[in-house]
Design a protein around this motif. Structure first.
Motif, PDB file in Angstrom:
ATOM      1  N   ASP A  49      19.590  27.394  37.536  1.00 27.06           N
ATOM      2  CA  ASP A  49      21.018  27.080  37.677  1.00 27.06           C
ATOM      3  C   ASP A  49      21.726  28.378  38.063  1.00 27.06           C
ATOM      4  O   ASP A  49      21.528  29.404  37.405  1.00 27.06           O
ATOM      5  CB  ASP A  49      21.605  26.609  36.341  1.00 27.06           C
ATOM      6  CG  ASP A  49      20.971  25.319  35.863  1.00 27.06           C
ATOM      7  OD1 ASP A  49      20.826  24.398  36.676  1.00 27.06           O
ATOM      8  OD2 ASP A  49      20.603  25.258  34.674  1.00 27.06           O
ATOM      9  N   TRP A  50      22.551  28.314  39.093  1.00 29.35           N
ATOM     10  CA  TRP A  50      23.204  29.553  39.554  1.00 29.35           C
ATOM     11  C   TRP A  50      24.361  29.194  40.459  1.00 29.35           C
ATOM     12  O   TRP A  50      24.223  28.294  41.301  1.00 29.35           O
ATOM     13  CB  TRP A  50      22.157  30.374  40.340  1.00 29.35           C
ATOM     14  CG  TRP A  50      22.598  31.712  40.845  1.00 29.35           C
ATOM     15  CD1 TRP A  50      23.469  32.570  40.249  1.00 29.35           C
ATOM     16  CD2 TRP A  50      22.140  32.363  42.050  1.00 29.35           C
ATOM     17  NE1 TRP A  50      23.574  33.723  41.008  1.00 29.35           N
ATOM     18  CE2 TRP A  50      22.780  33.613  42.105  1.00 29.35           C
ATOM     19  CE3 TRP A  50      21.252  32.009  43.060  1.00 29.35           C
ATOM     20  CZ2 TRP A  50      22.564  34.510  43.151  1.00 29.35           C
ATOM     21  CZ3 TRP A  50      21.036  32.896  44.096  1.00 29.35           C
ATOM     22  CH2 TRP A  50      21.675  34.135  44.143  1.00 29.35           C
ATOM     23  N   THR A  51      25.492  29.862  40.276  1.00 26.88           N
ATOM     24  CA  THR A  51      26.581  29.692  41.246  1.00 26.88           C
ATOM     25  C   THR A  51      27.075  31.047  41.718  1.00 26.88           C
ATOM     26  O   THR A  51      27.115  32.018  40.946  1.00 26.88           O
ATOM     27  CB  THR A  51      27.796  28.926  40.667  1.00 26.88           C
ATOM     28  OG1 THR A  51      28.175  29.540  39.446  1.00 26.88           O
ATOM     29  CG2 THR A  51      27.516  27.476  40.452  1.00 26.88           C
ATOM     30  N   VAL A  52      27.421  31.099  42.982  1.00 27.90           N
ATOM     31  CA  VAL A  52      28.003  32.296  43.592  1.00 27.90           C
ATOM     32  C   VAL A  52      29.345  31.888  44.180  1.00 27.90           C
ATOM     33  O   VAL A  52      29.424  30.911  44.936  1.00 27.90           O
ATOM     34  CB  VAL A  52      27.089  32.850  44.714  1.00 27.90           C
ATOM     35  CG1 VAL A  52      27.766  34.002  45.454  1.00 27.90           C
ATOM     36  CG2 VAL A  52      25.742  33.291  44.150  1.00 27.90           C
ATOM     37  N   ASP A  53      30.389  32.629  43.810  1.00 31.31           N
ATOM     38  CA  ASP A  53      31.727  32.338  44.325  1.00 31.31           C
ATOM     39  C   ASP A  53      32.087  33.302  45.440  1.00 31.31           C
ATOM     40  O   ASP A  53      31.550  34.413  45.509  1.00 31.31           O
ATOM     41  CB  ASP A  53      32.766  32.455  43.199  1.00 31.31           C
ATOM     42  CG  ASP A  53      32.732  31.240  42.283  1.00 31.31           C
ATOM     43  OD1 ASP A  53      32.159  30.210  42.684  1.00 31.31           O
ATOM     44  OD2 ASP A  53      33.266  31.341  41.171  1.00 31.31           O
ATOM     45  N   GLU A  54      33.017  32.857  46.252  1.00 32.61           N
ATOM     46  CA  GLU A  54      33.595  33.710  47.306  1.00 32.61           C
ATOM     47  C   GLU A  54      33.975  35.061  46.717  1.00 32.61           C
ATOM     48  O   GLU A  54      34.522  35.120  45.620  1.00 32.61           O
ATOM     49  CB  GLU A  54      34.904  33.062  47.761  1.00 32.61           C
ATOM     50  CG  GLU A  54      34.906  32.526  49.152  1.00 32.61           C
ATOM     51  CD  GLU A  54      36.197  31.746  49.391  1.00 32.61           C
ATOM     52  OE1 GLU A  54      36.128  30.779  50.132  1.00 32.61           O
ATOM     53  OE2 GLU A  54      37.239  32.094  48.816  1.00 32.61           O
ATOM     54  N   GLY A  55      33.705  36.122  47.431  1.00 30.25           N
ATOM     55  CA  GLY A  55      34.133  37.441  46.972  1.00 30.25           C
ATOM     56  C   GLY A  55      33.155  38.095  46.010  1.00 30.25           C
ATOM     57  O   GLY A  55      33.278  39.278  45.716  1.00 30.25           O
ATOM     58  N   GLU A  56      32.159  37.336  45.512  1.00 27.15           N
ATOM     59  CA  GLU A  56      31.205  37.955  44.585  1.00 27.15           C
ATOM     60  C   GLU A  56      30.096  38.672  45.358  1.00 27.15           C
ATOM     61  O   GLU A  56      29.708  38.277  46.452  1.00 27.15           O
ATOM     62  CB  GLU A  56      30.598  36.892  43.659  1.00 27.15           C
ATOM     63  CG  GLU A  56      31.625  36.351  42.673  1.00 27.15           C
ATOM     64  CD  GLU A  56      31.087  35.310  41.710  1.00 27.15           C
ATOM     65  OE1 GLU A  56      31.804  34.979  40.752  1.00 27.15           O
ATOM     66  OE2 GLU A  56      29.954  34.806  41.912  1.00 27.15           O
ATOM     67  N   ARG A  57      29.587  39.728  44.734  1.00 26.90           N
ATOM     68  CA  ARG A  57      28.466  40.484  45.312  1.00 26.90           C
ATOM     69  C   ARG A  57      27.372  40.530  44.251  1.00 26.90           C
ATOM     70  O   ARG A  57      27.550  41.175  43.200  1.00 26.90           O
ATOM     71  CB  ARG A  57      28.891  41.926  45.660  1.00 26.90           C
ATOM     72  CG  ARG A  57      29.743  42.069  46.918  1.00 26.90           C
ATOM     73  CD  ARG A  57      31.212  41.856  46.665  1.00 26.90           C
ATOM     74  NE  ARG A  57      32.059  42.096  47.824  1.00 26.90           N
ATOM     75  CZ  ARG A  57      32.368  41.194  48.752  1.00 26.90           C
ATOM     76  NH1 ARG A  57      31.888  39.979  48.689  1.00 26.90           N
ATOM     77  NH2 ARG A  57      33.172  41.511  49.745  1.00 26.90           N
ATOM     78  N   LYS A 106      28.079  39.041  34.924  1.00 23.36           N
ATOM     79  CA  LYS A 106      28.700  40.293  35.358  1.00 23.36           C
ATOM     80  C   LYS A 106      27.705  41.443  35.248  1.00 23.36           C
ATOM     81  O   LYS A 106      26.950  41.540  34.285  1.00 23.36           O
ATOM     82  CB  LYS A 106      29.920  40.586  34.491  1.00 23.36           C
ATOM     83  CG  LYS A 106      31.015  39.546  34.644  1.00 23.36           C
ATOM     84  CD  LYS A 106      32.347  40.238  34.928  1.00 23.36           C
ATOM     85  CE  LYS A 106      33.400  39.262  35.368  1.00 23.36           C
ATOM     86  NZ  LYS A 106      33.883  38.420  34.270  1.00 23.36           N
ATOM     87  N   VAL A 107      27.724  42.299  36.234  1.00 19.23           N
ATOM     88  CA  VAL A 107      26.716  43.347  36.353  1.00 19.23           C
ATOM     89  C   VAL A 107      26.623  44.210  35.080  1.00 19.23           C
ATOM     90  O   VAL A 107      25.520  44.511  34.602  1.00 19.23           O
ATOM     91  CB  VAL A 107      27.011  44.152  37.657  1.00 19.23           C
ATOM     92  CG1 VAL A 107      28.121  45.142  37.515  1.00 19.23           C
ATOM     93  CG2 VAL A 107      25.792  44.732  38.255  1.00 19.23           C
ATOM     94  N   ASP A 108      27.770  44.560  34.470  1.00 18.54           N
ATOM     95  CA  ASP A 108      27.746  45.418  33.273  1.00 18.54           C
ATOM     96  C   ASP A 108      27.105  44.715  32.082  1.00 18.54           C
ATOM     97  O   ASP A 108      26.510  45.355  31.228  1.00 18.54           O
ATOM     98  CB  ASP A 108      29.178  45.789  32.847  1.00 18.54           C
ATOM     99  CG  ASP A 108      29.826  46.701  33.855  1.00 18.54           C
ATOM    100  OD1 ASP A 108      29.169  47.673  34.259  1.00 18.54           O
ATOM    101  OD2 ASP A 108      30.973  46.430  34.243  1.00 18.54           O
ATOM    102  N   GLU A 109      27.241  43.398  32.048  1.00 16.86           N
ATOM    103  CA  GLU A 109      26.697  42.654  30.911  1.00 16.86           C
ATOM    104  C   GLU A 109      25.215  42.341  31.096  1.00 16.86           C
ATOM    105  O   GLU A 109      24.480  42.199  30.131  1.00 16.86           O
ATOM    106  CB  GLU A 109      27.469  41.339  30.717  1.00 16.86           C
ATOM    107  CG  GLU A 109      28.888  41.577  30.220  1.00 16.86           C
ATOM    108  CD  GLU A 109      29.825  40.406  30.449  1.00 16.86           C
ATOM    109  OE1 GLU A 109      29.340  39.264  30.629  1.00 16.86           O
ATOM    110  OE2 GLU A 109      31.052  40.635  30.462  1.00 16.86           O
ATOM    111  N   HIS A 125      27.927  41.218  40.258  1.00 19.82           N
ATOM    112  CA  HIS A 125      27.129  40.330  39.411  1.00 19.82           C
ATOM    113  C   HIS A 125      25.636  40.615  39.579  1.00 19.82           C
ATOM    114  O   HIS A 125      25.216  41.146  40.614  1.00 19.82           O
ATOM    115  CB  HIS A 125      27.378  38.855  39.772  1.00 19.82           C
ATOM    116  CG  HIS A 125      28.746  38.374  39.386  1.00 19.82           C
ATOM    117  ND1 HIS A 125      29.871  38.749  40.083  1.00 19.82           N
ATOM    118  CD2 HIS A 125      29.155  37.557  38.382  1.00 19.82           C
ATOM    119  CE1 HIS A 125      30.930  38.190  39.509  1.00 19.82           C
ATOM    120  NE2 HIS A 125      30.526  37.463  38.488  1.00 19.82           N
ATOM    121  N   ALA A 126      24.852  40.225  38.584  1.00 18.77           N
ATOM    122  CA  ALA A 126      23.400  40.398  38.664  1.00 18.77           C
ATOM    123  C   ALA A 126      22.694  39.183  38.085  1.00 18.77           C
ATOM    124  O   ALA A 126      23.189  38.546  37.149  1.00 18.77           O
ATOM    125  CB  ALA A 126      22.973  41.650  37.900  1.00 18.77           C
TER     126      ALA A 126
END
Ligand SMILES: Nc1ncnc2c1ncn2[C@@H]1O[C@H](COP(=O)(O)OP(=O)(O)OP(=O)(O)O)[C@@H](O)[C@H]1O
Ligand SMILES: [Mg+2]
Length: 263
Positions: free
Chosen positions: A25-33, A229-232, A215-216
């Motif tokens: 399960d995964w979603t990517v939103d506009e503007g996310e890297r 989120k990448v930091d988390e 994001h990661a």
């Protein structure tokens, strides 16, 4: 499209009895890297091929740029996606020039045939090659380029159709230290550009995560270890679970570093 560029629900990929992805399960939103990280064989390339619409799931649901896979014409969808991967590079016809490789991305095809390209297309291809430091390579055959040159040309090709989703599979693999740092810098600038597409970058190394990536997703044996989120997500605990060895992670000035916790 509600700002969503990619949605995977319960995606399973099975091949010859092997489970390559086991319910993602995964979603990517506009503007996310996004960066996607995981050991060899974890399923990273498989996941990117699903996002690129070149691989259909055995089970589950995939939406790319608001279109549901299986219910849409992928040949209309593919030019809206930029995809750079060794799996694409190995299919480039041996005589293909750098210029034609970039131009043909407008149609999401490999191998120039009889398509017509106007001067706007040619101008855009030249500008992208120039922006990626490839001006000298325009007339060369792709097959004769060094690994680092190929990587940069492939990114120019991936950007050619002005994609809404940019997928990069290990763009820094095989690059020397200087070339890697240059590429990380270019990707960081692209990440900061609000007009740039949503991005998904696959890598093995935290050192290759460009500053500005938001994001990661960590993959292990076809399953998601952590995503967000990448930091988390890029913590010693998560990376240790992902690679199966104790790791410690540090962050300095937007860059990430990992090493064994035992050394
Ligand atoms: N047709 C197939 N039949 C069986 N197994 C397959 C098939 N294609 C791929 N695999 C396996 O699926 C797994 C995931 O492959 P994938 O290329 O997605 O991994 P990856 O995370 O990109 O690895 P790497 O870091 O080495 O590039 C691997 O173990 C691979 O051997
Ligand atoms: Mg791979």
């Amino acid at each position: 499209m509600s700002g969503e560029v990619l949605r995977l629900e319960g995606v399973v990929i099975r091949r010859e009895g092997a489970v390559l992805l086991g319910g993602v399960d995964w979603t990517v939103d506009e503007g996310e890297r996004w960066v996607v990280i995981g050991p060899n064989g974890a399923g990273k390339t498989t996941l990117l091929q699903v996002a690129a619409t070149t691989l259909y799931p055995t089970e589950g649901r995939v939406e790319v740029l608001g279109e549901r896979l299986g219910q849409t014409d992928v040949f209309e969808l593919r030019p809206r996606i930029g995809f750079a991967s060794a799996s694409v590079a190995e299919k480039v016809p041996s005589g293909e020039t750098v210029m034609d490789l970039v131009l043909t991305a407008s149609y999401a095809i490999l191998g120039r045939w009889q398509e017509e390209y106007d001067s706007t297309d040619v101008g855009r291809a030249v500008a992208l090659l120039e922006a990626l430091g490839c001006t000298e390579l325009v007339r060369r055959r792709f097959a004769t380029l060094s690994e680092g040159e190929r990587k940069r040309v492939q990114i120019a090709r991936a950007l050619m159709p002005d994609p809404e989703l940019l997928l990069l599979d290990e763009p820094a693999a095989g690059l020397d230290l200087g070339a890697r740092e240059e590429l990380v810098g270019r990707l960081a600038r692209l990440a900061e550009d609000p007009a740039a597409p949503a991005m998904v970058l696959v890598t093995h190394h935290l050192e290759e995560v460009p500053p500005g990536f938001t994001h990661a997703l960590l993959l292990r044996r076809g399953g998601v270890v952590a995503a967000g989120k990448v930091d988390e997500v890029l913590t010693g605990g998560n990376l240790s679970d992902c690679f199966g060895i104790p790791l410690q992670v540090e962050q300095h000035n937007g860059r990430w570093y990992a090493r064994s916790a035992l050394a």
